[in-house]
Design a protein around this motif. Structure first.
Motif, short mmCIF file in Angstrom:
data_model
loop_
_atom_site.label_atom_id
_atom_site.label_comp_id
_atom_site.label_asym_id
_atom_site.label_seq_id
_atom_site.Cartn_x
_atom_site.Cartn_y
_atom_site.Cartn_z
N GLU A 164 0.41 -1.30 -0.32
CA GLU A 164 0.10 0.28 -0.02
C GLU A 164 0.79 1.05 -0.27
N ALA A 175 3.92 1.33 -1.20
CA ALA A 175 4.39 1.84 -2.45
C ALA A 175 3.41 2.23 -3.48
N LEU A 176 2.70 1.43 -3.61
CA LEU A 176 1.01 2.43 -4.45
C LEU A 176 0.89 3.37 -4.22
N SER A 177 1.23 3.91 -3.05
CA SER A 177 0.38 5.16 -2.49
C SER A 177 1.63 5.88 -3.00
N GLY A 206 2.56 5.95 -6.25
CA GLY A 206 2.42 5.72 -7.72
C GLY A 206 3.75 4.73 -8.31
N MET A 207 4.08 4.16 -7.57
CA MET A 207 4.56 2.69 -7.78
C MET A 207 3.45 1.64 -8.59
#
Ligand SMILES: Nc1ncnc2c1ncn2[C@@H]1O[C@H](COP(=O)(O)OP(=O)(O)OP(=O)(O)O)[C@@H](O)[C@H]1O
Ligand SMILES: [Mg+2]
Lengths: 273, 282
Positions: free
Chosen positions: A175, A177-179, A181-182
């Motif tokens: 989460e 890493a996603l947050s 922008g990956m």
């Protein structure tokens, strides 16, 4: 951080021993050492009685040709195990990817393949490569005829081991890493998988040890590995026990080195438990 | 687009947002606009949907209906566009979530380098400045597990800031911290707020909320029950539900100097069901 692993595990399992417990541990150590020596004594005595320690069973180990022959076998074992290990890791990796993919059919197929490779004994795969594959007119060098079936047999377990590692990575890592922008696949490559592999290095090495041991079926496909060459020595010199003893020691050394390698790899990757 | 017009477009906008977890109506007709530079604090009882609301803003949770816009742009459902919008909204989690296998410095430079293609030298320079700002530059080469919780959370804030986000989301940033580390993190958040960052903060730190918020949102059972200035909310809550909720906390009525408040009050009052004031009554 540099504390030895065994010590810290013992500290987790037991409290620090007091004086009485220390005395008891010392007594147990002395007693078991004594029993071990006794056992060794009986084994050696039995060998003496049956003549296994006679010079004729051991003297050929003084000849360089014996060792060169065993060395060639060892090389064969290393070749087959390395090739089999690499193929097992790569195919296990892709099986794992399929197993965690978004596509239901891929997951299902991967599950079938995984269960299939895990459920069937290695020897059956080897016979398949030895007897069935040539009937389709496919010619394969003996190295591949042993390395591939051994790899297939291990790939399912490698896949499951890797998957358990992926599942062990806390979901907050993804989460975060996603947050930032990956993209999903970047997250997997840079964040999830590197951590997963650290969790499962010991289990992976254990599986590689099994790969090494499985290559000892190489005689089926007439690939000259350690075991196959040992069999030749045995029939040449009519010396079963001495040769098997020496070969056993060599296998133990190989697998011990593998284990050391895993500890080394783990320490290189700055694992924080 | 001229700046005056852009400034009027809310940085974060939720319109008629609905979400269910099975039968549970966890977000019930949520409408919320956060203007540029505004600090909005969400409070409410456990399970009221605060975290869920926070996580829908960068689509870590999907919504069932309604619209979410970031700087006027509707949140895409997937792919590169979604990733790009996410990179414009920083998020700080309760459990820090620093990348465990990377050093502190690597944690901060990773996204700028891999998402924004910032050259390494520049990423490192900016990262070190940020780490200095949050007071952990001396820890740059350690791994997260070697840091205290408060230090880790400050790194997490630096990591989010490194992407130069339009807005920051905080989901209970101090709830996993030991009491003595709470203030060092709140101080950093307050500084970021003072520099004009647009923020949406979920917290149980009432005194901090009161100090830092431009607006308080009170949520209960998936709905926004109250939306008002901190003064109005803490001194004269409009709903019975909010009064009952606030009675479990001791909120100082004066503006205390930075770092003078405590958070133990929350835990004590929550567990014992009584009012324990750890702050000097004004
Ligand atoms: N993934 C999920 N699946 C099902 N239910 C969920 C899920 N996540 C949260 N919930 C439920 O949704 C409700 C709202 O959860 P949420 O975490 O948003 O509350 P919260 O206001 O943040 O509470 P807290 O103050 O305890 O953090 C809770 O009842 C929770 O049990
Ligand atoms: Mg929450």
């Amino acid at each position: 951080m540099k504390k030895s692993n065994r010590k810290s595990i013992q500290n987790v399992l037991y409290e620090n021993p007091g004086p009485r417990m220390r005395a008891r541990i010392r007594a147990a150590t002395i007693l078991s050492l004594f029993l071990l020596l006794l056992l060794l004594f009986f084994i050696v005595r039995q060998f003496l009685i049956t003549g296994q320690l006679d010079a004729r069973y051991w003297s050929f180990f003084l000849r360089p040709t014996t060792w060169r022959f065993l060395g060639m076998g060892l090389l064969g074992t290393v070749e087959a195990a390395a090739l089999g290990g690499i193929v097992a890791l790569v195919s296990g990796f892709f099986l794992m990817l399929a197993r965690i993919s978004r596509f239901g059919t891929l997951r299902f197929l991967s599950m079938i393949v995984t269960e299939f490779t895990r459920g069937i004994p290695t020897l059956l795969f080897i016979y398949f490569f030895f007897l069935v594959i040539p009937q389709f007119g496919i010619k394969m060098p003996p190295l591949w005829k042993i390395a591939l079936p051994v790899a297939i047999s291990a790939s399912g377990i490698v896949a499951e081991v890797l998957r358990s590692g992926v599942n062990a990575v806390p979901k907050g890592q993804r989460e975060a890493a996603l947050s930032l922008g990956m993209l999903e696949h970047v997250v997997f490559i840079k964040i999830i998988f590197p951590q997963a592999i650290r969790f499962v290095i010991p289990a992976l090495i254990a599986e590689l040890v099994i790969v090494v041991k499985d290559t000892s079926f190489a005689y089926v496909v007439s690939f000259p590995d350690l075991m196959q060459n040992a069999k030749v020595l045995i029939s040449n010199y009519d010396a079963l026990l001495s040769v098997y003893l020496v070969v056993a020691v060599i296998y133990i050394v190989i697998n011990y080195l593998l284990n050391r390698l895993s500890l080394f790899a783990a320490s290189k990757m700055k694992i924080e438990a | 687009m001229p700046d005056e017009i852009r400034d009027e477009i809310p940085v974060i906008e939720l319109e008629n947002v609905e979400k269910y977890f099975g039968d549970l109506h966890v977000l019930d007709n949520i409408n919320l606009r956060v203007k540029k530079g505004e600090v909005v604090v969400i409070i409410g009882p456990s399970g009221s949907g605060k975290s869920t609301l926070c996580r829908t803003v960068n689509r870590l949770e999907t919504i069932d209906s309604g619209k979410i816009r970031i700087a006027g742009e509707e949140m895409p459902a997937e792919g590169k566009e979604l990733a790009r919008i996410r990179s414009e909204v920083g998020m700080v989690f309760q459990s820090f979530n620093l990348f465990a296998h990377k050093t502190i410095l690597e944690n901060v430079i990773m996204a700028p380098m891999s998402v924004k293609k910032t050259p390494k030298a520049q990423a490192v320079k900016e990262a070190m400045e940020l780490l200095k700002r949050v007071g952990v530059e001396s820890q740059a080469s350690k791994v997260p597990a070697q840091l205290s919780g408060g230090q880790q959370q400050r790194v997490a804030i630096a990591r989010a800031l490194a992407m130069h986000p339009r807005a920051m989301l905080f989901d209970e940033p101090t709830s996993a911290l030991d009491p003595e580390m709470i203030n060092e993190v709140l101080d950093v958040i307050r500084e970021v707020a003072e520099e004009g960052m647009t923020m949406l903060i979920v917290t149980h730190e009432m005194n901090f909320a009161r100090q830092v918020a431009d607006r308080i949102i009170f949520m209960d059972q998936g709905r926004i029950l109250e939306e008002s200035t901190p003064e109005a909310f803490f001194e004269a809550p409009k709903t019975e539900r909010a009064r009952e909720f606030l009675s479990k906390y001791s909120v100082s009525t004066s503006r205390l100097p930075r770092g003078a408040y405590e958070s133990v009050e929350k835990h004590a009052s929550g567990v014992l069901g009584m009012r324990i004031s750890a702050t000097p009554e004004a």
